[in-house]
Every structure is written in structure tokens, then in C-alpha cells.
Design a protein around this motif. Structure first.
Motif, short mmCIF file in Angstrom:
data_model
loop_
_atom_site.label_atom_id
_atom_site.label_comp_id
_atom_site.label_asym_id
_atom_site.label_seq_id
_atom_site.Cartn_x
_atom_site.Cartn_y
_atom_site.Cartn_z
N SER A 1 0.85 -1.19 0.00
CA SER A 1 0.00 0.00 0.00
C SER A 1 0.89 1.24 0.00
O SER A 1 1.95 1.26 0.61
CB SER A 1 -0.91 0.03 1.23
OG SER A 1 -1.75 -1.11 1.25
N THR A 2 0.41 2.28 -0.71
CA THR A 2 1.20 3.51 -0.78
C THR A 2 1.11 4.27 0.54
O THR A 2 0.11 4.21 1.25
CB THR A 2 0.70 4.41 -1.92
OG1 THR A 2 -0.68 4.69 -1.71
CG2 THR A 2 0.91 3.74 -3.27
N VAL A 3 2.19 4.99 0.83
CA VAL A 3 2.25 5.82 2.04
C VAL A 3 2.74 7.21 1.63
O VAL A 3 3.31 7.40 0.55
CB VAL A 3 3.21 5.21 3.09
CG1 VAL A 3 2.73 3.86 3.55
CG2 VAL A 3 4.63 5.12 2.56
N THR A 4 2.51 8.17 2.50
CA THR A 4 3.05 9.52 2.30
C THR A 4 3.77 10.03 3.53
O THR A 4 4.62 10.91 3.43
CB THR A 4 1.91 10.51 1.95
OG1 THR A 4 0.91 10.48 2.99
CG2 THR A 4 1.26 10.14 0.62
N ASP A 5 3.44 9.48 4.72
CA ASP A 5 4.08 9.93 5.95
C ASP A 5 5.58 9.66 5.88
O ASP A 5 6.02 8.58 5.47
CB ASP A 5 3.50 9.20 7.16
CG ASP A 5 2.09 9.66 7.48
OD1 ASP A 5 1.69 10.70 6.93
OD2 ASP A 5 1.39 8.98 8.26
N GLY A 6 6.36 10.64 6.31
CA GLY A 6 7.81 10.48 6.34
C GLY A 6 8.48 10.83 5.02
O GLY A 6 9.70 10.70 4.90
N TYR A 7 7.69 11.28 4.04
CA TYR A 7 8.25 11.63 2.74
C TYR A 7 7.87 13.06 2.36
O TYR A 7 6.87 13.60 2.83
CB TYR A 7 7.76 10.67 1.66
CG TYR A 7 8.47 9.34 1.67
CD1 TYR A 7 9.60 9.13 0.88
CD2 TYR A 7 8.04 8.30 2.48
CE1 TYR A 7 10.27 7.92 0.89
CE2 TYR A 7 8.70 7.08 2.51
CZ TYR A 7 9.82 6.91 1.71
OH TYR A 7 10.49 5.70 1.74
N GLU A 8 8.71 13.66 1.48
CA GLU A 8 8.37 14.93 0.85
C GLU A 8 8.48 14.73 -0.66
O GLU A 8 9.18 13.82 -1.12
CB GLU A 8 9.28 16.05 1.34
CG GLU A 8 10.76 15.76 1.18
CD GLU A 8 11.62 16.85 1.84
OE1 GLU A 8 11.02 17.78 2.42
OE2 GLU A 8 12.85 16.76 1.77
N PHE A 9 7.78 15.60 -1.42
CA PHE A 9 7.56 15.31 -2.83
C PHE A 9 7.87 16.52 -3.70
O PHE A 9 7.81 17.67 -3.25
CB PHE A 9 6.10 14.87 -3.05
CG PHE A 9 5.70 13.67 -2.24
CD1 PHE A 9 5.85 12.39 -2.75
CD2 PHE A 9 5.20 13.81 -0.95
CE1 PHE A 9 5.48 11.28 -2.00
CE2 PHE A 9 4.83 12.71 -0.19
CZ PHE A 9 4.99 11.44 -0.72
N ALA A 10 8.20 16.22 -4.96
CA ALA A 10 8.43 17.27 -5.95
C ALA A 10 8.09 16.72 -7.33
O ALA A 10 8.12 15.51 -7.56
CB ALA A 10 9.88 17.75 -5.90
N ILE A 11 7.77 17.62 -8.24
CA ILE A 11 7.56 17.27 -9.65
C ILE A 11 8.45 18.16 -10.49
O ILE A 11 8.47 19.40 -10.30
CB ILE A 11 6.09 17.41 -10.07
CG1 ILE A 11 5.24 16.31 -9.42
CG2 ILE A 11 5.93 17.36 -11.58
CD1 ILE A 11 3.76 16.35 -9.79
N ASP A 12 9.22 17.55 -11.40
CA ASP A 12 10.16 18.26 -12.27
C ASP A 12 11.13 19.08 -11.42
O ASP A 12 11.77 18.53 -10.53
CB ASP A 12 9.40 19.12 -13.29
CG ASP A 12 8.53 18.26 -14.21
OD1 ASP A 12 8.91 17.09 -14.44
OD2 ASP A 12 7.49 18.74 -14.69
#
Length: 873
Positions: free
Chosen positions: A729-740
């Protein structure tokens, strides 16, 4: 003393000693209903509202020599006037009422919050006499209700120098507080008080004041003044022919406790083989623990099972409800004074509350009624033989005797049998008859109730009626030496738990060659010191079985053991066996990293895995050679985990892992530290090395394309990201995100992502592990309905309206070009050469420039998409 306090002490000094709590009953019940009503009435009377007085303004003249700019003010004069000693305001309200504490602050906000307290001796450097009066704030707070806080401002005024005397210039000194020692004494250092009354002037004399007698203190007493009472100290300052007097008090703080150990009584609620138990209400004992007249609200009183817990202030009991206690035991009261001002306030843990159980009719230990026969499915056991044991010589009345009109219950008892404790207590659903039918491998708990017919006081107990197996076998382990391993200690003395290998003796271990030796799971092993004890069935106590003494490197035995059925059965194996035990040395190994869960990362520059390093550190092997075997989990079967060695890693202290899995290091001595004792492997942790994180773009197909109908006319949509972090299952806690090339953000949602190809990034906040994936955004209608209703009659790709260069080509199943169009047209109407095309699927290709800015394709890269849609009529 108020009526409420008097009644409380009456109850606790009298009634507590004879039965303060009976079955959880409030002790006030012992005073009678009238007294209870009076207490309740007083408790319901509203307490008068405490009004906090306004502090005094402080007026003080500057020192004669003001060149230094120093100015000292004793803020305590705001609550106790300098000249009069008055501690109330003009309206007669106490500035710091009884039961309140105070502090000084620079701002009203700090005073309200109780932060940044300032010292009672306010030192102002480089003071400007021309300044307006200084404003400070007094915070007064109730210790009973900390929410009751009053903040009041007061002024510090500079008295004009003209006409000012030495008495106007001298700074007062605060009272001092020390906790009494075990002899009731406290020691104070008065040198600073002597020197600081007037800006370092040493021409000061200190006197102790006892009534009208004043005795000058010697230099030794100024350095170290010991007293066992509250002592008034007077300071006499002499300067330039002037004299000033100031007084302050040395307080020896003691706890005002009663020294009494209250006794609580309860009827018996249960018993076991060790003791009888009752329920006790601790709250009413609080007034009895304090000296007469003391307000319990000013004290923090907690109760603890042991004195050690009370001293450590841990495991406080919940006294909002009755607690269970055994007869003859006690709990320790921890008492502290909320208003104490000493740096180290006294805490008392000397008083206890003792528990006493009111005697119930005693029932001797009841033997189980048990039968052993493996060949029958059920058996009827007679239980009336228990009556003689239960009666224990007391006269038991029959039902017929009790039914007679002239029956005298004095000194007589009744016995009943029940299927549950609840029925026994309620005296309902008695077992009729004297026979109990039990099934094979069943132990029925039968409850009995012994009732005193004279006062209806009763007691309950239980025994088992059981049918067990007569064919139990003890596995022969006489050739076995069961190995135990522990880290070597200095003395070499240690203990082990003999039950560790119990399943082998029972024949229930997956490591034995004799599975299912015994026909039931309701079995256990018992242990004996020697053969004589085994023959007499004189078993080791469980405290010895679970803490069996042995030395490092020792082989000990033989120890005798036999298989028996569990509680409620008397069945046992007709044979016993012996075994030996040995205690070997286990390595002291430090495993790094400490966290058992690790994760592989991908180097985004070369798309290669960054290894995880696992290692061990030898802490103390005393010069002994060791070997190391790195292993990886291979498989699992029936709860067992099987490992295999990691190739080319033997005896290495660290390895680099590039594949996910469960890993461990098994380290042991190359040669046994003690002759005849097997070398012990070091107990190890298992590292779970997870696969590298994988970025997931929500809604993307297997090609990485998002076909989103949310693409607006600007060709933009919302994209949501997630991470597969070793799971499904996908998670988001503990991560930060960016596009391009966007900055990393904590949210996984991105808005206004344009049509075209992109790269999504996810970065582990803690480890910095980075993962990326390419995806594309594209949106088109899945179908259209050219039926002339004015809705959805044509097909086009509205998300490409911002791309003037885009061209769309529509084909039928045979690949025939039916239409070429621009996103700016109305779209295809479902006809070819004026003929309506049938309802079916059609294919399209589209070409446009990625990152489009102008019609010049050099500003972007030409890309194309293919797909299909449906025509429905």
C-alpha cells in the motif's frame, strides 16, 4: 475546628480502627445517618469566595552614592509592607491568602502564564532616577485550584532624596526556607543577608530575636546558623551616624503529619492459597494521616503498594475507587506540602494504611475430585464427600432442619454447591444431587458456599471435578544436556528457567522424534531435586523451577522430571526421566545499525542501488577467537524460519546488502570457553532490509500515463503521488515530494500540472533516500454520442486547446484515416464523407510539442500519444 473536620477525625480515629471500609462501604456510614446528613449538608454549603488583595506600592530612596547607578529593591515589600509589616490591603483582603502561592513578573502576560519569574531582590543596573515609576506584576495562584490566578500591578517609586533617611534607602531581605533534617534542624547562611542590605555595606549586625530578647550573632553563626524553630533575624545597619533596622524570618519547614497508621477493614471478597483479599477505600484515611486541623487540600497525598514506589513517586494507586488488598498488608502514603518553599521540600513516606479482613467462615483447602481413565468418554463423580472437609468440625444444618419453625440458627452453617462463582455468591441455581458428570479431558470448577446461619456471613471456594488420562508418558531425555547461554558475568553465578525445554519433555516439540507423545494438551512438566523427591512426588516450587541456580561453564544434574496434567487433574505419567543442564558463554556483540529496519536507496544519477551496511562490533571477547556467519532468511514453515549463509561473507565483521530480505549475523567462539560446554552463538537482531522506495503516480496506467478528464482547457490537472515503501500500500508519511524542478513539499498533491511528460520525486525525510519516476499527463473523452441532442455530440481533446500546433488523427479499425482536426475545432461529428459511422471503437493519434511556449517547435520536444474511444448512438 469545623464540624466537618471534627467528624472526619472522629471517623478515622475510631471507626477506621474497627472497620473503616467494609466491602467498599464509605466509613462515614459508621457514624449513623444523622451525622452523615450533617456532613453532606456542610459539604454542599458554598465556600466564601476568596478575594485577593492589592499589593503595596514600594517606595525606596536611592543610595547616597549613586555614581554606580545601582538600585536594589526587595519586591517582597509588595506583599508585606516595609514599615508596618501589614499583609492585607486597604479593604482588609489578604494580598497572598492562605493556600495561595505568589511570584513576581515583568509583564502581565508573563504573570498570567507564570513564565519568566523574577527574583524577589530586583537588581537594576545603570538605573536612571528620572525614570517614571517602574511597574511590576504580582501573580497569586491557588494551590487547590491552579486555575484561580490573580495578576495585579504594583509600582516601584523612587523616594525623593530630600529628607530621605538610611531607613528609606536600605533594601529588605526575603525570608529563607529550609527543610528540617531528621533531627528537626535546618542550617542557614546569613553572610549575603548581612552584606547586601545596603549595597555591600559590611557595617551590619545581625541579631536573633526571641520575644523581647535580642542576641547578637557571632561571625561563626552568620556563616552557619542552625535552628530547630522558625527564627526572626534582625539586621542593624549603621552608616554615617544613621541606623536602619530590617527583619526577616528563617523558616524551618516540617510536614505536619499525624504519625498515625490508619487501619481499614473489609469483608473478604476472595482468597487464594496465600491470603484473603478485600476491597478498601483509601480516600477517607487522608485526614487521619495529617496533624489535627491541617487542610488536606494543601497537601499532595498519594498511595503506593511499596515504600520504594512511594519514595520514587511511581505507580501511584487510583483511589477514586476501592482497591483490592490482602489481609495483613499495607500501602504507603506519600505526603508532600503544596505550599512548601524550601528548595528541597520534605516528603513523608513513613505512614502506612494497614488492611484487615473481617473474618468470614473459613473453608479449608479443598482436594480435587479427580479420576484417571483414558478408556471412557465420561464419568460421574460423587462430591458430597467434600462436605466433611468444608464443615471442618462445624455443625451443618440440613434443608429439613432449617425448614422447621423452631430452628435455632445459632452456631450452625449450611453448605451449597454451584457451577459458577456468581451463583455461589448470589446463592442461586444450586446443584441438585451429589453426582457431577465430567467428560474425558474436562476439569469442571465446582463452587461451594459455606454460610453462617446466625449472621448470614458466608464464604466461597472451589474445587475441580475432573476426568483425565491414565496413559501419560514422560519423554525419556536422560541422555540430554539442555544448553543455556548467557553473557559472561564477573561472579559466574546465574539462574536459568528449566521450563525452556519443557515441550521436549512433553513430547510436543517439533525438534523431537516422538511427536504427540501424550493424548492431551492439558499437561505440564514438574521437576524434582532428586530421585527420592520424584518417588514421593515432592515437587520443586515454581520459584525454583523458573530461577534455577547454576554457574558459568557448569553442567548440572541429574534433574528429575515427570509429565502431569494441569490444574484440576491428579493424573500423571507413571514414569519420570532425568536430564542435565549446562550454562555456556554467549558473546557480547554490538549490532550496528541499532534499528532493525533498513531500506535500500537508488542513486538517481546512475540508477544503481546504494548498499546498506550491516556490522557487528566485538565488545568483550577476552582475547578469544570468534567466527561470524552472515545469514539471509530462506523460507518459513509452520512458524519456523530457515536461514542460509550469505556467500563470501564468512568471518567478516560487516557486509554490504544490495538485495531486500531479512538478515542476521551469527557469531560464536571458535573454541568453547569452558571444556565440555558447547559454544553459544550471540543472540542477534534480525535486520529487515526493505526494497528501495518506489514513487507511485495515482491514476497512471502501465505506461505511466495519466488519462485524466480533469485536464482543463489550459491543459492542466491535479496529480497525487504516493510511495511504495516496502509494502503493498502507498504511504506519504515520512516523505516529501516534488515534480520536475519544483521545490520539495510535504504534500503529495500537485495542482496545475500541464499536459506532457514529467518526473515525480519522493524523498525520505529521515534518511534522504530519493526515488523518482517518469509519468505523463494526457486527457481525452472515452466516448461521445452524436445523436443531435446538443450534448456530447462531437469528440475532441479540450486539454490541448493551448497547443495551437497540435494535430489529431482519427482512424477506424482497419487503419483508415477518417478525420484530421485541431483542438480548436468543434471536433469530429462521427461521419465520414457525409456518412454516419457505426457505433464502435475508434483510434486516434495526437502530436504536439511538450513544454509548448510558442508555435516554434524549438521551444519544446515533439511528442505523440495514441489511444481509442467509443462512438455510441
Amino acid at each position: 475546628m469545623g464540624k466537618r473536620m471534627w467528624l472526619s477525625l472522629f471517623v478515622l480515629s475510631g471507626a477506621l480502627s474497627v472497620g473503616a471500609v467494609v466491602g467498599g462501604i464509605n466509613p462515614y456510614d459508621y457514624i449513623g445517618n444523622k451525622a452523615i446528613a450533617e456532613v453532606a449538608s456542610e459539604q454542599e454549603e458554598p465556600k466564601p469566595e476568596v478575594k485577593v488583595g492589592k499589593p503595596h506600592d514600594i517606595e525606596q530612596a536611592l543610595p547616597k552614592n549613586t555614581a554606580s547607578g545601582n538600585f536594589r529593591v526587595f519586591l517582597g515589600e509588595a506583599i508585606k509592607a516595609k514599615n508596618t509589616g501589614v499583609t492585607i490591603d486597604a479593604e482588609g483582603n489578604a494580598i497572598v491568602p492562605d493556600g495561595y502561592v505568589y511570584s513576581f513578573h515583568n509583564t502581565p502576560n508573563e504573570a498570567s502564564q507564570g513564565t519568566n519569574k523574577i527574583n524577589e531582590i530586583l537588581y537594576i543596573d545603570k538605573f536612571n532616577p528620572a525614570s517614571a515609576p517602574l511597574t511590576k506584576y504580582l501573580r497569586v495562584q491557588s494551590v487547590v485550584d491552579p486555575a484561580k490566578v490573580t495578576v495585579t500591578a504594583f509600582l516601584i517609586k523612587v523616594k525623593p532624596d530630600e529628607g530621605a533617611t538610611l531607613n528609606d534607602r536600605v533594601t529588605g531581605r526575603p525570608d529563607q526556607y529550609k527543610s528540617a533534617d531528621d533531627k528537626g534542624n535546618a542550617t542557614f547562611v546569613l553572610l549575603e543577608d548581612k552584606n547586601q542590605l545596603y549595597y555591600g555595606n559590611s557595617n551590619t549586625e545581625l541579631y536573633k530575636v526571641d520575644g523581647t530578647v535580642k542576641t547578637k550573632l557571632t561571625d561563626v553563626e552568620v556563616d552557619k546558623f542552625t535552628t530547630n524553630k522558625n527564627q526572626v533575624i534582625e539586621a542593624k545597619i549603621i552608616l554615617d551616624g544613621e541606623t536602619a533596622i530590617r527583619q526577616f524570618t528563617l523558616y524551618v519547614e516540617t510536614l505536619k503529619v499525624s504519625g498515625v497508621n490508619p487501619v481499614l477493614e473489609s469483608v473478604e471478597t476472595r482468597r487464594d492459597k496465600d491470603n484473603r483479599y478485600g476491597n478498601f477505600n483509601l480516600k477517607p484515611t487522608i485526614p487521619a494521616l495529617l496533624a489535627a486541623g491541617e487542610n488536606p487540600d494543601y497537601y499532595t497525598i498519594t498511595f503506593h503498594k511499596t515504600t520504594a514506589d512511594a519514595i520514587a513517586n511511581k505507580e501511584a494507586l487510583d483511589i477514586t475507587k476501592p482497591i483490592e488488598g490482602a489481609h495483613g498488608t499495607d500501602v504507603t502514603a506519600r505526603i508532600s506540602y503544596k505550599l512548601a518553599k524550601s528548595a528541597n521540600p520534605i516528603v513523608s513516606t513513613a505512614q502506612k494504611v494497614k488492611f484487615t479482613i473481617i473474618d468470614k467462615p473459613t473453608i479449608p483447602a479443598l482436594p480435587n475430585v479427580s479420576y484417571c481413565d483414558s478408556k471412557i468418554a465420561s464419568y460421574s463423580l460423587t462430591i458430597d464427600g467434600q462436605a466433611t472437609v468444608i464443615a471442618d468440625g462445624r455443625p451443618i444444618a440440613t434443608e429439613e432442619e432449617m425448614a422447621k419453625p423452631d430452628f435455632d440458627p445459632k452456631g450452625k452453617y449450611s453448605i451449597g454447591y454451584f457451577n459458577s462463582e456468581e451463583d455461589a455468591i448470589a446463592n442461586t441455581n444450586k446443584i441438585v444431587g451429589v453426582e457431577i458428570t465430567v467428560n474425558l479431558d474436562e476439569a469442571r470448577k465446582i463452587w461451594t458456599r459455606l454460610t453462617s446461619l446466625e449472621d448470614n456471613n458466608f464464604n466461597t471456594a472451589f474445587f475441580y471435578a475432573s476426568l483425565g488420562y491414565d496413559n501419560l508418558k514422560t519423554v525419556n531425555v536422560s541422555d540430554e544436556t539442555f544448553e543455556y547461554c548467557q553473557i559472561e558475568n564477573v561472579s559466574g553465578d546465574s539462574i536459568i528457567n528449566l521450563r525452556r525445554y519443557e515441550n521436549v519433555i512433553l513430547g510436543k516439540s517439533s525438534f523431537t522424534n516422538i511427536p504427540d507423545t501424550n493424548p492431551t494438551k492439558k499437561i505440564m512438566a514438574v521437576y524434582y531435586k532428586d530421585e527420592a523427591d520424584a518417588l514421593a512426588d515432592k515437587r520443586m516450587p515454581d520459584s525454583l523451577v523458573t530461577a534455577y541456580p547454576i554457574r558459568m561453564g557448569q553442567v548440572k544434574g541429574p534433574i528429575y522430571t515427570r509429565v502431569v496434567m494441569t490444574e484440576g487433574f491428579k493424573c500423571m505419567a507413571d514414569n519420570f526421566s532425568t536430564f542435565k543442564v549446562s550454562l555456556g558463554v554467549e558473546l557480547a556483540i554490538d549490532y550496528l545499525p541499532k534499528q532493525s529496519e533498513q531500506q535500500l536507496c537508488i542513486n538517481t544519477d546512475n540508477n544503481e542501488i546504494i548498499p546498506v551496511t550491516l556490522s557487528i562490533e566485538n565488545k568483550d571477547v577476552k582475547g578469544r577467537a570468534i567466527t561470524i556467519d552472515w545469514q539471509r532468511e530462506k523460507s518459513r514453515n509452520n512458524g519456523l524460519i530457515f536461514y542460509e549463509s550469505v556467500p563470501n561473507t564468512a568471518d567478516k565483521t560487516s557486509i554490504q546488502i544490495t538485495e531486500p530480505g531479512n538478515y542476521r549475523a551469527v557469531a560464536h567462539y571458535a573454541k568453547p570457553p569452558y571444556p565440555g560446554i558447547e559454544s553459544c552463538s550471540a543472540s542477534s537482531i534480525v535486520w529487515t532490509v526493505k526494497a528501495p522506495p518506489k514513487v507511485v503516480v495515482e491514476g497512471a496506467d502501465e505506461t505511466g500515463m495519466i488519462n485524466s478528464m480533469e485536464v482543463d482547457e489550459k491543459g492542466e490537472t491535479m496529480v497525487r503521488l504516493g510511495v511504495l515503501d516496502g509494502g503493498t500500500s502507498t504511504v506519504t508519511d515520512g516523505y516529501e515530494f516534488a515534480i520536475d524542478n519544483s521545490a520539495f513539499q510535504p504534500s503529495s498533491q500537485f495542482y496545475n500540472v500541464p499536459i506532457g511528460e514529467h518526473v515525480a520525486y519522493a524523498r525520505n525525510i529521515k534518511t534522504g533516500c530519493l526515488a523518482s519516476i517518469k509519468f505523463s499527463v494526457f486527457g481525452y473523452p472515452k466516448y461521445f454520442t452524436p445523436n443531435g441532442d446538443g450534448y456530447n455530440d462531437t469528440w475532441n481533446i479540450p486539454g490541448l486547446k493551448g497547443h495551437n500546433e497540435a494535430r489529431i488523427y482519427i482512424y477506424d479499425k482497419s487503419g483508415r484515416l477518417l478525420k484530421q482536426l485541431s483542438p480548436h475545432t468543434e471536433g469530429w461529428d462521427g461521419t465520414w464523407n457525409g456518412k454516419q459511422m457505426p457505433s464502435t471503437d475508434y483510434w486516434f493519434t495526437v502530436e504536439f510539442v511538450n513544454d509548448y511556449k510558442t508555435p516554434d517547435e524549438r521551444n519544446g520536444r515533439k511528442v505523440s500519444y495514441k489511444g481509442h474511444f467509443s462512438l455510441k448512438r
